[in-house]
Design a protein around this motif. Structure first.
Motif: not given
Length: 367
Positions: A86-87, A89-90, A93-94
Motif C-alpha cells: 500500500a505504501r 502504491q501511494r 502514485a505521488d
C-alpha cells in the motif's frame, strides 16, 4: 440285606459321576488356561498398540502446534507485505502525479532557453533522480507483489498440511479408542473365563466332599436293629398303587431336561405350599435325614429289595436315620431348601441305585 448297602451303592455311583465331571471340567480349565495365555499375548499386543498410538498422537499434537505457529507468522508477514504494498502504491502514485504536473516538454524547454548552466544542471539531475526513483519504486512494488504471492501460496500450503495432520490425528485417535476397547473386552473375557471355570471346579469338589462324608457315615452305620424287623409287603407288588407323598401339582417330570442342559431329572417335582406334610409312600427304614447340596434337607427311606425313595427340598425333617415309618406317615414338611426358587417337593425312586420313573409306581390321580 442291609439298608445301608443300597444307599452306599447309590452314593458311590453319584461320587464317581461327580469325580468324572470334575476331571472333565479340569481338562476344560486347562484348555481355558491355554486360551488365557493366548489372550494374554493378544492383550500385550493391544497394550503395545495403545502405547504406540499414544506416542504418535502426542507427537502429532506437537507438530500441529508448530504448524499453527508457522501459519501465525505467515499471517503477520502477509499483513506487513500488504501494508508495504500500500505504501509503495501511494509513493508511486505521488511520483506519477509529480511527473505529470511537470509536463513532458519541460526538459526540452530548459535546454533551448539557454538559461543559467548551474540551474540547468540541477534540473537535469533532478529529472534523472526522479526517473531512477520511479523505476526503483516500480521494481520494488513488483518484487513485493511477487513476494506477497509467494507468501500467500506458502500459507495455503501450510494450511493444507495442517488439515491433513488434523485428519491423521482423528484417525489415530479412533484407532487408539478401538485398541482400548479391545483391551477391555479381552480383559473381561479373560477374567470371566477363568473365574467361571474355577468356581465350577470348586462347586464340584464341594459336592464330591459332601458325598464322601455321607458315604463314610453310611459305612459306619450299624446294621439295622433286629427289633425293628417288620414284615413288609414288597414294594415291587405295589407298582401303580403307591400313595402320593404330597397332594401337589406335578411341575417337573422324570427325564425332563435339567436347567436347559444335557442332564435330565432323575425324579419328579411336585408344587405345594410351604409347610405341607410330606408322607412316606411305603413302609421302610429311614437311612438318611440331613442336608445335601443341591437337594437341601433330604430324607431317604429304604424299602428293602434294593428300593429307595427320596424326598428333597424340605423345610424340616420330622424323622431321623434309623427310624421305621409306615405308609402315609408324615416324615417332613415341604419347603425350598437346597436353592429352589419355588416351594416344591423333589420325589425320586431308586432300584439297585438306578433311577426309575416314580409316576409309574404312584396311584393314578388327576394332575
Amino acid at each position: 440285606m442291609l439298608a445301608d448297602d443300597s444307599v452306599l451303592e447309590r452314593q458311590r455311583r453319584d461320587l464317581e459321576t461327580i469325580e468324572r465331571e470334575v476331571e472333565t471340567v479340569r481338562r476344560d480349565l486347562a484348555t481355558q488356561r491355554a486360551a488365557r495365555a493366548e489372550l494374554a499375548r493378544e492383550l500385550q499386543q493391544a497394550e503395545r498398540d495403545v502405547a504406540s498410538l499414544a506416542r504418535a498422537g502426542h507427537q502429532l499434537a506437537i507438530e500441529i502446534a508448530d504448524q499453527e505457529s508457522v501459519i501465525e507468522r505467515l499471517r503477520r508477514a502477509l499483513a506487513d507485505e500488504q501494508q508495504a504494498l500500500a505504501r509503495e502504491q501511494r509513493a508511486l502514485a505521488d511520483l506519477l502525479r509529480a511527473v505529470y504536473a511537470a509536463g513532458p516538454a519541460d526538459r526540452l524547454k530548459l535546454i533551448l532557453n539557454q538559461e543559467d548552466g548551474h540551474r540547468l544542471t540541477r534540473l537535469l539531475s533532478y529529472y534523472d533522480y526522479i526517473n531512477r526513483q520511479r523505476r526503483e519504486r516500480i521494481l520494488g512494488t513488483q518484487a513485493r507483489a511477487t513476494r506477497l504471492v509467494e507468501l500467500a501460496a506458502a500459507a495455503d500450503e501450510e494450511v493444507d498440511r495442517l488439515r491433513r495432520l488434523a485428519e491423521h490425528q482423528g484417525r489415530s485417535q479412533q484407532k487408539l479408542e478401538e485398541a482400548q476397547t479391545r483391551r477391555r473386552a479381552l480383559l473381561a473375557e479373560l477374567e470371566q473365563t477363568i473365574a467361571g471355570r474355577g468356581e465350577r471346579v470348586a462347586q464340584l469338589e464341594a459336592d464330591a466332599e459332601t458325598l464322601r462324608r455321607l458315604i463314610t457315615s453310611l459305612e459306619q452305620r450299624e446294621q439295622i436293629d433286629a427289633e425293628a424287623d417288620v414284615q413288609l409287603v414288597p414294594i415291587a407288588q405295589r407298582r401303580g398303587q403307591l400313595g402320593w407323598p404330597v397332594p401337589g401339582r406335578l411341575v417337573t417330570r422324570f427325564g425332563a431336561p435339567k436347567d436347559g442342559g444335557p442332564m435330565t431329572w432323575d425324579g419328579i417335582v411336585l408344587a405345594v405350599p410351604e409347610g405341607v406334610p410330606v408322607r412316606a409312600v411305603h413302609p421302610g427304614r429311614v437311612v438318611y435325614a440331613d442336608w445335601l447340596r443341591g437337594l437341601g434337607l433330604l430324607l431317604i427311606i429304604d424299602h428293602d429289595d434294593g428300593f429307595l425313595t427320596l424326598y428333597g427340598h424340605n423345610q424340616a425333617l420330622l424323622k431321623e436315620a434309623g427310624e421305621w415309618v409306615v405308609a402315609g406317615e408324615t416324615i417332613a414338611l415341604s419347603g425350598t431348601t437346597g436353592g429352589r426358587d419355588a416351594v416344591g417337593l423333589y420325589f425320586a425312586l431308586r432300584h439297585q441305585g438306578r433311577p426309575v420313573n416314580p409316576e409309574q409306581w404312584l396311584a393314578a390321580r388327576a394332575h
